[in-house]
Structures are given as structure tokens and as C-alpha cells.
Enzyme design. Structure first.
Site, short mmCIF file in Angstrom:
data_model
loop_
_atom_site.label_atom_id
_atom_site.label_comp_id
_atom_site.label_asym_id
_atom_site.label_seq_id
_atom_site.Cartn_x
_atom_site.Cartn_y
_atom_site.Cartn_z
N ASN A 28 0.85 -1.19 0.00
CA ASN A 28 0.00 0.00 0.00
C ASN A 28 0.88 1.24 0.00
OD1 ASN A 28 0.54 0.29 3.02
ND2 ASN A 28 -0.57 -1.65 2.93
N THR A 43 -7.81 -1.29 0.12
CA THR A 43 -7.47 -2.68 0.45
C THR A 43 -8.17 -3.62 -0.54
OG1 THR A 43 -7.41 -4.29 2.24
CG2 THR A 43 -9.39 -2.94 2.13
N GLY A 44 -7.60 -4.77 -0.74
CA GLY A 44 -8.26 -5.83 -1.50
C GLY A 44 -8.31 -5.67 -3.00
N GLU A 74 -3.50 -1.11 6.54
CA GLU A 74 -2.36 -0.50 7.25
C GLU A 74 -2.56 1.00 7.48
OE1 GLU A 74 -0.50 -2.32 8.74
OE2 GLU A 74 -0.04 -4.11 7.59
N HIS A 93 4.47 0.90 1.62
CA HIS A 93 4.70 -0.40 2.25
C HIS A 93 4.76 -1.46 1.16
CE1 HIS A 93 4.31 -4.06 4.36
NE2 HIS A 93 3.04 -4.24 4.08
N HIS A 95 6.61 -5.62 0.06
CA HIS A 95 6.98 -6.92 0.65
C HIS A 95 8.33 -7.43 0.14
CE1 HIS A 95 2.44 -7.70 1.59
NE2 HIS A 95 3.03 -6.97 2.51
N HIS A 155 7.38 -9.89 7.31
CA HIS A 155 6.29 -9.15 6.66
C HIS A 155 6.79 -8.29 5.50
CE1 HIS A 155 2.60 -6.29 7.23
NE2 HIS A 155 2.74 -6.71 5.99
ZN LIG Z 1 2.04 -6.03 4.09
#
Ligand SMILES: [Zn+2]
Length: 199
Positions: A28, A43-44, A74, A93, A95, A155
Site C-alpha cells: 500500500n 485494500t483488497g 495499514e 509499504h 513486501h 512481513h
Molecule cells: Zn504487508
């Protein structure tokens, strides 16, 4: 300005997805629109297909001002950073698979190049807390202090900047360095910048 920032967020998520730094609905990003308003990814939603109108506008307390989709889970993390860092106008953010792999294996971000030493030598690494939790938001805000990045064990990473490109650069540079460290460790011993230059 708002349209420009919405498009920048869309572009940013596409870059992250194209580079394998987030997958599908992961990751995000947000930007500060003004003193009281923030734009954040929903989200999603499949991040490579985001549209400018999917971006959610919220106030600094997390209330939705505009948008049909739900803001990123988040959101508490983004808000706690904006509240504690007036110099931050953008948060990403991702990964980062090599970065998280290296940290999970108990390895460090060694000074394999200049950026690794200059930007990431004291990068804060925080313990796992559930994604979207207040615990995670508090822990990251407490550790980011004046830094540009925090690694969240098992994470991902959170990078901040005065604009989105600055934060994106941090995410990309950290992953680039992590790949170098991974390759060096696979092929032999990591050779870092000579000691005399690290002082
Ligand atoms: Zn994450």
C-alpha cells in the site's frame, strides 16, 4: 494537485507490482494531501489495476472523506507516521522478498555498496506484529524516528519520504542491495566497502 497525486499513487503501485515488490493485493502507499487530508490506496484491490478513482481520501484521524473502496488495512500505521513526522509526505509499504528473506535468515544489510552503508547501516528492524494492528502501527512509528525505512520481520518494509519518488527509491535501493547480498552469499563470502571508507 490531487489528480496528480492520485495518478502518482497508481503509478507507484504498478511499479512495485511490476518489480515483484508486492504481489496481487499486497502492499500500500499514501501521500499527504494537506495538513488534514491523506490519499491512500484501497485494500483488497489488485494493485497493478488500480485507478485514480480507487484511491481513498481520508482525514488525519482516519475518517473516509471520499472514495467507494475501503482504505488499506495499514491505515493506522500510515496515520501514526504522519502524526509523528511532519517532514513525511509519502509512505510506501512493500513486501521486498530478498530483504525479508535475508532478515528472516538472520543476516544483516551489510555495507556491500555506498548506499547500503549511507542509507541502510542502522535500519531499524522490528519484531512481527499482526498486519493492520495498532501494535504494529505504534511499533513502527516508535522506531522510524528520523529514519527513512523500517523493516518489519516476516512481513515487509515501510519507507517514507518528502514525496512518493523518494520513498520508492528507498524501497528499490534496499531490494537492490538485498539481491547483491543474496548473490554474494550464494557464491561465497560478502566483500563489503573497505573498513577505512566506513569510518
Ligand atoms: Zn504487508
Amino acid at each position: 494537485m490531487e489528480d496528480y497525486l492520485r495518478n502518482e499513487l497508481v503509478k507507484c503501485m504498478k511499479i512495485l507490482h511490476d518489480r515483484g515488490l508486492v504481489s496481487g493485493i499486497g502492499g500500500n502507499a499514501s501521500v499527504r494531501l494537506n495538513k488534514n487530508e491523506i490519499l491512500i490506496t484501497p485494500t483488497g484491490v489488485f494493485k497493478a489495476d488500480l485507478k485514480a478513482e480507487d484511491i481513498v481520501k481520508i482525514d488525519i484521524n482516519g475518517n473516509v472523506i471520499e472514495g467507494c473502496l475501503k482504505p488499506s488495512i495499514e491505515l493506522p500505521l500510515h496515520l501514526s507516521i504522519y502524526k509523528s513526522r511532519s517532514d513525511v509526505n509519502a509512505i510506501i509499504h512493500a513486501h521486498n522478498p530478498y530483504t525479508i528473506g535475508i532478515i528472516s535468515a538472520g543476516k544483516k544489510i551489510e555495507p556491500i555498496n555506498y548506499e547500503a552503508w549511507k542509507i541502510f547501516k542502522d535500519v531499524p528492524i522490528v519484531e512481527f506484529k499482526p498486519p493492520g494492528s495498532k501494535e504494529l502501527a505504534d511499533l513502527v512509528a516508535k522506531n522510524i524516528k528520523s529514519k527513512s525505512v523500517v523493516i518489519m520481520k516476516n512481513h515487509g518494509v515501510i519507507a517514507v519520504g518528502s514525496n512518493l519518488k523518494e520513498a520508492l527509491y528507498i524501497i528499490e535501493a534496499l531490494e537492490e542491495i538485498s539481491i547483491m547480498i543474496f548473490v554474494a552469499s550464494c557464491l561465497g563470502k560478502i566483500t563489503t566497502i573497505p573498513e577505512e571508507y566506513l569510518r
